[in-house]
Design a protein around this motif. Structure first.
Motif, short mmCIF file in Angstrom:
data_model
loop_
_atom_site.label_atom_id
_atom_site.label_comp_id
_atom_site.label_asym_id
_atom_site.label_seq_id
_atom_site.Cartn_x
_atom_site.Cartn_y
_atom_site.Cartn_z
N PRO A 23 25.29 88.02 -21.97
CA PRO A 23 26.35 87.00 -21.89
C PRO A 23 26.40 86.07 -23.09
O PRO A 23 27.37 85.33 -23.25
N MET A 24 25.37 86.08 -23.91
CA MET A 24 25.33 85.15 -25.03
C MET A 24 26.53 85.29 -25.98
O MET A 24 27.14 84.29 -26.37
N PRO A 25 26.91 86.52 -26.39
CA PRO A 25 28.09 86.64 -27.26
C PRO A 25 29.36 86.13 -26.59
O PRO A 25 30.21 85.54 -27.26
N PHE A 26 29.46 86.34 -25.25
CA PHE A 26 30.64 85.86 -24.55
C PHE A 26 30.71 84.33 -24.59
O PHE A 26 31.78 83.75 -24.79
N ILE A 27 29.55 83.69 -24.36
CA ILE A 27 29.52 82.23 -24.42
C ILE A 27 29.83 81.75 -25.83
O ILE A 27 30.57 80.77 -26.03
N PHE A 28 29.26 82.46 -26.82
CA PHE A 28 29.49 82.06 -28.21
C PHE A 28 30.98 82.13 -28.56
O PHE A 28 31.55 81.21 -29.15
N ALA A 30 33.43 82.15 -26.47
CA ALA A 30 34.19 81.19 -25.66
C ALA A 30 34.25 79.84 -26.37
O ALA A 30 35.30 79.17 -26.37
N THR A 31 33.15 79.43 -26.97
CA THR A 31 33.16 78.17 -27.72
C THR A 31 34.06 78.28 -28.94
O THR A 31 34.67 77.28 -29.36
N ARG A 32 34.17 79.48 -29.51
CA ARG A 32 35.08 79.66 -30.65
C ARG A 32 36.53 79.54 -30.19
O ARG A 32 37.38 78.99 -30.91
N LEU A 33 36.82 80.05 -29.00
CA LEU A 33 38.16 79.87 -28.44
C LEU A 33 38.48 78.40 -28.24
O LEU A 33 39.57 77.91 -28.56
N ILE A 34 37.48 77.69 -27.69
CA ILE A 34 37.66 76.26 -27.46
C ILE A 34 37.89 75.54 -28.79
O ILE A 34 38.73 74.64 -28.91
N PHE A 35 37.13 75.95 -29.81
CA PHE A 35 37.26 75.33 -31.12
C PHE A 35 38.68 75.50 -31.66
O PHE A 35 39.27 74.58 -32.23
N SER A 66 31.92 70.74 -30.61
CA SER A 66 32.10 72.17 -30.35
C SER A 66 31.37 73.02 -31.38
O SER A 66 30.81 74.08 -31.06
N ALA A 67 31.34 72.54 -32.63
CA ALA A 67 30.59 73.26 -33.66
C ALA A 67 29.09 73.25 -33.37
O ALA A 67 28.40 74.27 -33.54
N LEU A 68 28.57 72.09 -32.94
CA LEU A 68 27.14 72.01 -32.58
C LEU A 68 26.83 72.92 -31.39
O LEU A 68 25.77 73.54 -31.33
N LEU A 69 27.74 72.98 -30.44
CA LEU A 69 27.53 73.86 -29.28
C LEU A 69 27.45 75.32 -29.72
O LEU A 69 26.57 76.07 -29.26
N SER A 74 24.10 80.06 -30.82
CA SER A 74 23.67 81.07 -31.82
C SER A 74 22.16 81.14 -31.90
O SER A 74 21.58 82.23 -32.01
N GLN A 75 21.48 79.99 -31.85
CA GLN A 75 20.02 79.97 -31.91
C GLN A 75 19.42 80.65 -30.69
O GLN A 75 18.48 81.45 -30.80
#
Length: 583
Positions: A23-28, A30-35, A66-69, A74-75
């Motif tokens: 699920p990590m790529p999906f969450i990542f 998703a934050t890009r969509l929000i961005f 959102s960038a920090l998220l 990513s880490q």
């Protein structure tokens, strides 16, 4: 086992870890969509108000958050992926190494070539899974982004998928060539690394023969072949990558041109343009990574086939069997089975044992023998008669084609796991030594028992040699025992056997490099060992005279069997061997 089944079985190992990374790529993304949505709202709000309002300042505050998220996710993704990747690579390497240890007689590749398999081919599945996770996350992003962009401008959004279709067509046309180039480049690398290992292992032989120029010319030829194949592989891979990126760039540029044209016809806010630019770059990455995924899958198939070739007759599923990997904490202690729980040897019987080497078709056929506890049985015959093959098939180092083995009249179903201490111990014709101390080469993980070690050294006639070594048992013997003489190396291997409790001692021409005095003393001490039985390959007269029974092999068949006196009277083959008229 098909490539996708192999990978599915591999992902099942520590599935919880794989499930954690999935699920990590999906969450990542998703934050890009929000961005992107934040960018859209910020620029649209700024354009509508024509000045910095509270709303604009709020959107500015959300941008770095959102960038920090995204950075934090990513880490986490990187840490989880590293652990999972290491696990699946380690599992393949563990299973491959275990198979080699279980069937060393079937393994004939050079050490350097083997390193190429362990290093490069086991990592192919790791790279494929890493790409697969990324692509799945990008597909999720593309679907949601497509819906968002479709609502903004349907015509421009539909053009996003034109590069995607072009990439699929390119990959399909290059699939066969990618596979062929990767196969030959990997084989060339394996040949080169194998040659390096052989050269380092035969430095003295090369120097004595004055063959340095010839070896260098041979090495240069292998290097040139590898260079040619690697260049072809690299050029094709770079070409496909360039096609991927350029197709994406051209597609994105074309879309931006249409966007500019569309701007004059339909009113799009600056935030709408910003979200198009933000999303199109990521959707372009999907096209690039999807094309790379298809190419990587083809190359992974090649790596799986190469790894499978090392298994010989074993099933491919053996490579992905699930076993524990001790990555943290203390390693499990090495234990030796209690001999009191095992049945001591009374008789060892072999019936109709057969094996043929796949490459040459030579081997042994219908060999039968019976060995009594406490006896000395010697196998002899001319070169190529099948003596070593007989030992290796009996011990399970080569898989038998036919025949049965009985220990005290009970069938031995898995010779490879049965004929180990405390049932049996084996010393091959060429001892395998490591670049450690003499003591570590003898014990190989056993706890140091001064009495047992001293007894083994004395029986192997190594006690006098210790005084000549600068640090005694602590002396480092060099790569493959390079600092020892041939006789010392063989006696070190014998000491390794004797320090372990075993009923049956199996030697393959142990005394071939010993002088007459040392040989006689060695066998005198070995045969004084209580509770031991011996199965020995040898042509030495002194040992043939001591034997309780002798097996004479000829062209893989049992020519004659009996005492020396009986054989000299009845066997022409034994008479010729005794007179030294055969090799």
């Amino acid at each position: 086992m098909k490539g996708y089944r192999y990978i599915r079985r591999l992902t099942g190992y520590r599935f919880w870890l794989f499930a954690l990374t999935l699920p990590m790529p999906f969450i990542f993304y998703a934050t890009r969509l929000i961005f992107g949505l934040v960018l859209q709202n910020f620029f649209n709000a700024l354009a509508e108000q024509h000045q910095m309002t509270v709303t604009a300042w709020l959107w500015i505050a959300v941008l770095p958050l959102s960038a920090l998220l995204r950075g934090g996710i990513s880490q986490l993704l990187a840490r989880a992926q590293v652990l999972h990747s290491f696990s699946i690579v380690g599992l393949q390497q563990r299973n491959l190494f275990m198979h080699i240890l279980e069937r060393p007689g079937t393994y004939a590749r050079a050490a350097g070539e083997t390193i190429s398999y362990f290093r490069d081919d086991t990592q192919a599945c790791r790279d494929l899974l890493s790409l697969l996770r990324t692509v799945l996350g990008q597909v999720f992003f593309a679907i949601v982004a497509f819906i968002i962009l479709l609502r903004i401008n349907a015509e421009i959004t539909l053009l996003v998928f034109l590069p995607f279709l072009a990439i699929i067509a390119i990959i399909q046309s290059l699939k066969e060539r990618l596979s062929r180039y990767r196969q030959v480049s990997r084989s060339a690398t394996a040949n080169l690394t194998g040659a390096i290992g052989e050269i380092f292992g035969a430095v003295q032989a090369i120097q004595v023969a004055g063959a340095e120029r010839h070896i260098l010319a041979h090495f240069d030829g292998l290097n040139q072949k590898r260079l040619a194949f690697m260049v072809k592989d690299a050029v094709l891979t770079s070409t496909t990558n360039a096609l991927f990126s350029n197709t994406v760039d051209v597609g994105v540029g074309f879309i931006l041109i249409l966007l500019a044209v569309s701007q004059s016809m339909t009113r799009l806010g600056p935030g709408d343009i910003a979200i198009f630019v933000s999303y199109l770059g990521s959707m372009g990455d999907l096209v690039l990574f999807f094309g790379t995924l298809l190419a990587q899958f083809t190359q992974t198939q090649v790596s799986i086939e190469r790894l499978t070739s090392l298994l010989r007759q074993a099933p491919q599923s053996k490579l992905v069997e699930h076993h524990p990997l001790y990555l943290q904490g203390t390693l499990p202690e090495f234990t030796v089975d209690n001999k009191a729980e095992l049945q001591p040897l009374e008789t060892l019987e072999v019936k109709g044992l057969s094996y043929r080497h796949p490459e040459s078709g030579r081997g042994i056929s219908q060999i039968s023998l019976r060995l009594q506890a406490g006896s000395l049985t010697v196998i002899t015959g001319r070169i190529g008669a099948g003596k070593t093959t007989l030992l290796q098939v009996l011990l399970g180092l080569l898989p038998k084609d036919a025949g049965s083995i009985l220990w005290n009249a009970q069938p031995v179903l898995d010779p490879a796991s049965f004929f180990v201490p405390p049932h049996s111990a084996y010393t091959p014709q060429v001892p395998h030594l490591f670049s450690e101390s003499l003591q570590e080469n003898i014990l190989l993980g056993l706890p140091a028992d001064a009495a047992a070690l001293s007894s083994a050294l004395q029986a192997a006639v190594l006690d006098e040699d210790l005084a000549q070594l600068p640090q005694g048992l602590a002396t480092a013997i060099g790569t493959r025992g390079l600092k020892l003489s041939g006789g010392q190396a063989q006696r070190t291997a014998a000491a390794r056997m004797l320090v372990r409790p075993a009923d049956l001692l199996v030697f393959d021409d142990l005394s071939s490099t010993l002088d007459v005095h040392t040989e006689q003393l060695l066998w005198q001490r070995l045969l004084q060992q209580p509770g031991r039985s011996y199965l020995v390959v040898s042509h030495r007269r002194s040992l043939l005279q001591r034997a309780d029974q002798i097996l004479v092999l000829k062209e893989g068949c049992l020519e004659a069997c009996g005492s020396l006196e009986h054989l000299l009277a009845t066997s022409v083959e034994m008479q010729l061997l005794w007179q030294g008229k055969l090799d």
